[in-house]
Motif scaffolding. Structure first.
Motif, PDB file in Angstrom:
ATOM      1  N   MET A   1       0.825  -1.183   0.000  1.00  0.00           N
ATOM      2  CA  MET A   1       0.000   0.000   0.000  1.00  0.00           C
ATOM      3  C   MET A   1       0.873   1.252   0.000  1.00  0.00           C
ATOM      4  N   MET A   2       0.424   2.255  -0.702  1.00  0.00           N
ATOM      5  CA  MET A   2       1.189   3.483  -0.824  1.00  0.00           C
ATOM      6  C   MET A   2       0.703   4.503   0.216  1.00  0.00           C
ATOM      7  N   ALA A   3       1.623   5.072   0.967  1.00  0.00           N
ATOM      8  CA  ALA A   3       1.271   6.066   1.986  1.00  0.00           C
ATOM      9  C   ALA A   3       1.170   7.444   1.352  1.00  0.00           C
ATOM     10  N   ALA A   4       0.255   8.252   1.866  1.00  0.00           N
ATOM     11  CA  ALA A   4       0.133   9.630   1.390  1.00  0.00           C
ATOM     12  C   ALA A   4       1.272  10.455   1.979  1.00  0.00           C
ATOM     13  N   HIS A   5       2.084  11.021   1.123  1.00  0.00           N
ATOM     14  CA  HIS A   5       3.263  11.754   1.590  1.00  0.00           C
ATOM     15  C   HIS A   5       2.914  13.071   2.269  1.00  0.00           C
ATOM     16  N   GLY A   6       1.807  13.686   1.902  1.00  0.00           N
ATOM     17  CA  GLY A   6       1.435  14.958   2.495  1.00  0.00           C
ATOM     18  C   GLY A   6       0.645  14.838   3.780  1.00  0.00           C
ATOM     19  N   ALA A   7       0.228  13.632   4.154  1.00  0.00           N
ATOM     20  CA  ALA A   7      -0.635  13.445   5.319  1.00  0.00           C
ATOM     21  C   ALA A   7      -0.007  13.949   6.620  1.00  0.00           C
ATOM     22  N   PRO A   8       1.253  13.629   6.932  1.00  0.00           N
ATOM     23  CA  PRO A   8       1.829  14.157   8.187  1.00  0.00           C
ATOM     24  C   PRO A   8       1.899  15.684   8.211  1.00  0.00           C
ATOM     25  N   TRP A   9       2.167  16.266   7.071  1.00  0.00           N
ATOM     26  CA  TRP A   9       2.253  17.728   6.992  1.00  0.00           C
ATOM     27  C   TRP A   9       0.895  18.349   7.288  1.00  0.00           C
ATOM     28  N   PHE A  10      -0.162  17.803   6.678  1.00  0.00           N
ATOM     29  CA  PHE A  10      -1.512  18.325   6.919  1.00  0.00           C
ATOM     30  C   PHE A  10      -1.942  18.086   8.358  1.00  0.00           C
ATOM     31  N   ALA A  11      -1.585  16.955   8.921  1.00  0.00           N
ATOM     32  CA  ALA A  11      -1.940  16.661  10.312  1.00  0.00           C
ATOM     33  C   ALA A  11      -1.247  17.637  11.256  1.00  0.00           C
ATOM     34  N   GLY A  12      -0.004  17.933  10.993  1.00  0.00           N
ATOM     35  CA  GLY A  12       0.740  18.882  11.821  1.00  0.00           C
ATOM     36  C   GLY A  12       0.178  20.289  11.713  1.00  0.00           C
ATOM     37  N   TRP A  13      -0.170  20.698  10.492  1.00  0.00           N
ATOM     38  CA  TRP A  13      -0.731  22.035  10.263  1.00  0.00           C
ATOM     39  C   TRP A  13      -2.084  22.152  10.953  1.00  0.00           C
ATOM     40  N   GLY A  14      -2.908  21.107  10.865  1.00  0.00           N
ATOM     41  CA  GLY A  14      -4.217  21.111  11.519  1.00  0.00           C
ATOM     42  C   GLY A  14      -4.103  21.115  13.032  1.00  0.00           C
ATOM     43  N   THR A  15      -3.136  20.377  13.551  1.00  0.00           N
ATOM     44  CA  THR A  15      -2.908  20.363  14.995  1.00  0.00           C
ATOM     45  C   THR A  15      -2.476  21.743  15.478  1.00  0.00           C
ATOM     46  N   LEU A  16      -1.610  22.389  14.728  1.00  0.00           N
ATOM     47  CA  LEU A  16      -1.173  23.741  15.079  1.00  0.00           C
ATOM     48  C   LEU A  16      -2.362  24.698  15.081  1.00  0.00           C
TER      49      LEU A  16
END
Length: 60
Positions: free
Chosen positions: A1-16
């Motif tokens: 399965m291929m992981a979404a490369h932008g997912a951690p970035w979006f999660a961090g931005w949303g958490t901020l």
């Protein structure tokens, strides 16, 4: 399965943005407004919140 490369970035931005909303409410400012602004400005919104003084409580 291929992981979404932008997912951690979006999660961090949303958490901020959530952290900024809480910080804004602690300074008697609009949590929703600062959440939305934080989605656009990210860490710059955090800097602004830290530098801005707390809004005094209104009498009415």
């Amino acid at each position: 399965m291929m992981a979404a490369h932008g997912a951690p970035w979006f999660a961090g931005w949303g958490t901020l943005a959530l952290v900024n909303a809480g910080l804004a409410q602690g300074k008697n400012r609009s949590g929703l407004g600062w959440f939305l602004l934080s989605l656009l400005l990210g860490p710059l919104a955090t800097l602004l919140l830290v530098l801005l003084p707390k809004v005094r409580d209104r009498m009415f």
